[in-house]
Design a protein around this motif. Sequence first.
Motif, PDB file in Angstrom:
ATOM      1  N   GLU A   1      -9.201   0.312   9.288  1.00 36.51           N
ATOM      2  CA  GLU A   1      -7.853  -0.178   9.566  1.00 36.51           C
ATOM      3  C   GLU A   1      -6.943   0.987   9.949  1.00 36.51           C
ATOM      4  N   LEU A   2      -5.895   0.688  10.695  1.00 35.21           N
ATOM      5  CA  LEU A   2      -5.029   1.737  11.227  1.00 35.21           C
ATOM      6  C   LEU A   2      -3.593   1.635  10.727  1.00 35.21           C
ATOM      7  N   ILE A   3      -3.349   0.792   9.728  1.00 34.79           N
ATOM      8  CA  ILE A   3      -1.979   0.689   9.237  1.00 34.79           C
ATOM      9  C   ILE A   3      -1.573   1.983   8.541  1.00 34.79           C
ATOM     10  N   PRO A   4      -0.305   2.379   8.662  1.00 35.59           N
ATOM     11  CA  PRO A   4       0.150   3.618   8.017  1.00 35.59           C
ATOM     12  C   PRO A   4       0.036   3.535   6.498  1.00 35.59           C
ATOM     13  N   ILE A   5      -0.376   4.620   5.881  1.00 34.75           N
ATOM     14  CA  ILE A   5      -0.497   4.670   4.427  1.00 34.75           C
ATOM     15  C   ILE A   5       0.850   4.411   3.762  1.00 34.75           C
ATOM     16  N   SER A   6       1.933   4.824   4.412  1.00 32.68           N
ATOM     17  CA  SER A   6       3.256   4.606   3.834  1.00 32.68           C
ATOM     18  C   SER A   6       3.527   3.115   3.640  1.00 32.68           C
ATOM     19  N   ALA A   7       3.040   2.283   4.568  1.00 33.35           N
ATOM     20  CA  ALA A   7       3.226   0.836   4.445  1.00 33.35           C
ATOM     21  C   ALA A   7       2.470   0.299   3.237  1.00 33.35           C
ATOM     22  N   VAL A   8       1.261   0.823   3.024  1.00 28.94           N
ATOM     23  CA  VAL A   8       0.471   0.422   1.860  1.00 28.94           C
ATOM     24  C   VAL A   8       1.200   0.802   0.572  1.00 28.94           C
ATOM     25  N   GLY A   9       1.726   2.019   0.541  1.00 32.60           N
ATOM     26  CA  GLY A   9       2.428   2.491  -0.649  1.00 32.60           C
ATOM     27  C   GLY A   9       3.650   1.659  -0.977  1.00 32.60           C
ATOM     28  N   MET A  10       4.396   1.279   0.041  1.00 27.72           N
ATOM     29  CA  MET A  10       5.625   0.518  -0.189  1.00 27.72           C
ATOM     30  C   MET A  10       5.362  -0.876  -0.743  1.00 27.72           C
ATOM     31  N   ASN A  11       4.113  -1.349  -0.631  1.00 30.86           N
ATOM     32  CA  ASN A  11       3.769  -2.683  -1.142  1.00 30.86           C
ATOM     33  C   ASN A  11       3.313  -2.669  -2.599  1.00 30.86           C
ATOM     34  N   GLN A  12       3.232  -1.507  -3.217  1.00 30.46           N
ATOM     35  CA  GLN A  12       2.635  -1.398  -4.548  1.00 30.46           C
ATOM     36  C   GLN A  12       3.350  -2.225  -5.616  1.00 30.46           C
ATOM     37  N   VAL A  13       4.659  -2.148  -5.665  1.00 31.52           N
ATOM     38  CA  VAL A  13       5.411  -2.897  -6.683  1.00 31.52           C
ATOM     39  C   VAL A  13       5.227  -4.392  -6.472  1.00 31.52           C
ATOM     40  N   LYS A  14       5.307  -4.809  -5.228  1.00 29.68           N
ATOM     41  CA  LYS A  14       5.127  -6.215  -4.882  1.00 29.68           C
ATOM     42  C   LYS A  14       3.746  -6.710  -5.312  1.00 29.68           C
ATOM     43  N   VAL A  15       2.732  -5.876  -5.069  1.00 32.32           N
ATOM     44  CA  VAL A  15       1.364  -6.241  -5.435  1.00 32.32           C
ATOM     45  C   VAL A  15       1.219  -6.376  -6.944  1.00 32.32           C
TER      46      VAL A  15
END
Length: 347
Positions: free
Chosen positions: A323-337
């Motif tokens: 996958e090519l999504i930016p790691i920053s996008a993954v990080g910003m979803n942590q609380v939501k997850v």
Amino acid sequence: MRLLTSAIAVSCLIASSLAFAQDRVVNIYSARHYPTDEALYSDFTKATGIKINRVDADDAGILARLKAEGSASPADVILLVDAARLWRAEVDGLFLPIKSKPLEDAIPANLRAKAADNGGNAWFGLSTRARVVVYDKLKFSKADVDSYEKLADAKFKGSLCIRSGSHPYNLSLFGAMTEHLGPAKTEAWLKGLVDNMARSPKGGDTDQIKAVAAGECGVAVTNTYYLARMMRSANPADKAVTEKIGVVFPNQSSWGTHVNVAGGAVARYAKNSDNAIKFLEYLASPSAQNHFANGNNEWPVAKGVSFDNPALKAMTGGSFKSELIPISAVGMNQVKVQQMLDRVGFK
């Protein structure tokens, strides 16, 4: 007077020598606890003359220490083994954004921090581990598990083994799924995973692999690092485990397999920042990248690097679509997850 002048000259020379000696050092806080990395450190010192001082701890411990030490921290380089923690440290201002053409040329944009105000990057990915699915070859086929979404299918009820949902490896995967599917569909998918569990989440990735081979579950999620280590093991028991299971790199026909990133950064208050940058540039060099693959069963990230690891090559032929999504996008979803996990009862 001449004696005094000579004494002053000698003192200045000694002070200069001490300053030079201090300049030939780099202090590393590392969450990489792999014996094979010792060769990387020694090779860097041989090539540059820069001595390495190292403190080893886990990711969380390193970040806590950096916060406690503040500007008094002796750390120059920070090495972490999880994308979520790299992002968290960046947000907390623990890294010094740097400009480095060798790093920018070698490391793909999605595997490094977004450009800061000064145009530099707060951290760079240096290796990856793919999050794959292993399955019981007597019960299922590759087609059954060729996407992460399929793990929530009712056909896998009572068949799924996975470690804690709150473990950083899974938080990163689930954060990526949130980016791909959106929050509502991701939460429904997580609920499907819970419904399909063969047992409550426990153990590490190696335990999940062994559970599939033992028939305790039919499918499991693991990082390739652990699977490759078992495939290359001289222990007959490990060999027997790997012969009973199949492996799938999910979502090859869509967005690609999720990869977790191990990376490095220059500490915010680095006293030897030039040496720190040299060390990170060294880790992105072909020789160091090859070592990550051959010595530690990780996928290299630098462009154009080849490797000879037989286990990694056996899994995919040597390459796969990630996958090519930016790691920053993954990080910003942590609380939501984490909130989703609480709601669906994924411990």
